[in-house]
Design an enzyme around this catalytic site. Sequence first.
Site, mmCIF file in Angstrom:
data_model
loop_
_atom_site.group_PDB
_atom_site.id
_atom_site.type_symbol
_atom_site.label_atom_id
_atom_site.label_comp_id
_atom_site.label_asym_id
_atom_site.label_seq_id
_atom_site.Cartn_x
_atom_site.Cartn_y
_atom_site.Cartn_z
ATOM 1 N N VAL A 169 0.854 -1.187 0.000
ATOM 2 C CA VAL A 169 0.000 0.000 0.000
ATOM 3 C C VAL A 169 0.884 1.229 0.000
ATOM 4 C CG1 VAL A 169 -1.774 1.286 1.247
ATOM 5 C CG2 VAL A 169 -1.810 -1.219 1.275
ATOM 6 N N PHE A 170 0.575 2.179 -0.888
ATOM 7 C CA PHE A 170 1.334 3.424 -0.943
ATOM 8 C C PHE A 170 0.590 4.512 -0.177
ATOM 9 C CE2 PHE A 170 2.366 7.511 -3.124
ATOM 10 C CZ PHE A 170 3.708 7.563 -2.763
ATOM 11 N N GLY A 171 1.289 5.135 0.764
ATOM 12 C CA GLY A 171 0.728 6.238 1.537
ATOM 13 C C GLY A 171 1.388 7.543 1.161
ATOM 14 N N TYR A 172 0.565 8.574 0.937
ATOM 15 C CA TYR A 172 1.100 9.885 0.563
ATOM 16 C C TYR A 172 0.528 11.001 1.434
ATOM 17 C CZ TYR A 172 -3.396 9.999 -1.858
ATOM 18 O OH TYR A 172 -4.735 9.939 -2.156
ATOM 19 N N GLY A 173 -0.417 10.657 2.319
ATOM 20 C CA GLY A 173 -1.005 11.624 3.243
ATOM 21 C C GLY A 173 -0.746 11.197 4.675
ATOM 22 N N SER A 174 -1.813 11.061 5.447
ATOM 23 C CA SER A 174 -1.649 10.697 6.859
ATOM 24 C C SER A 174 -1.070 9.303 7.040
ATOM 25 C CB SER A 174 -2.990 10.796 7.589
ATOM 26 O OG SER A 174 -3.952 9.925 6.996
ATOM 27 N N GLU A 202 -10.438 5.438 4.400
ATOM 28 C CA GLU A 202 -10.313 6.215 3.175
ATOM 29 C C GLU A 202 -11.639 6.287 2.426
ATOM 30 O OE1 GLU A 202 -6.521 7.184 2.564
ATOM 31 O OE2 GLU A 202 -7.343 6.975 4.575
#
Length: 225
Positions: free
Chosen positions: A10-15, A91
């Site tokens: 999983v790619f996270g770019y925010g919290s 999300e």
Amino acid sequence: MQEERMVLWVFGYGSIVWNPGFDFDEKIIGYIKDYRRVFDLACIDHRGTPENPARTCTLEAKEGAVCWGAAYCVRGIEREKAAMQYLERRECEYDLKSYVDFYKEGYDLKPTLTGVVVFTSTNNKESNKYYIGPAPLEEMARQIATANGPCGNNRDYLFLLEKAMFDIGHEDDHVIELANEVRKVLGRLKEKKITVVPPHIPLIPLVQPLMQLVPLPETTIVDSR
């Protein structure tokens, strides 16, 4: 080195960069191509309300752009299922689930991982009721500075993301610019809270002066006899 998708990534770019919220086995710092981070999505249940929505980030397609963040690995069917169930609840404003290539620094020509899950949103207000679109910098800053929700305030979301990007060594210019503008708004709001001195009102003495006693006239007795 390319790794086939035998496990969940999983790619996270925010919290998710600083608070993934699910059990994971490995974390890799890196980026995805042709996307940029924007604050065009409303949040009404975490850091905002329906009356005063927060602004959270989503991804916008842009050729040549890169978006840095973190990829998380989850191994095991049950753990993968639990992670996805958690993320789909968290999300819920994001109506798209895509699979992207993920790159590590120094390996720009060939992806390190393929099939990495990323949650994004449709950039269309009719398709996604949470998409609110871009706005002038000052307007976004005022919204972020004043929005609050059950999970905290909107400004901390932005400041924590700013710090997280600094910690991984890949600061985002847009995040920094927006965070600095929010600080200006907060400074102005603080100045407005200076206590207003009420107009002068004469003080009433706590001890009243003694009343002057006036002797009553003597009663005249009339002889009725």
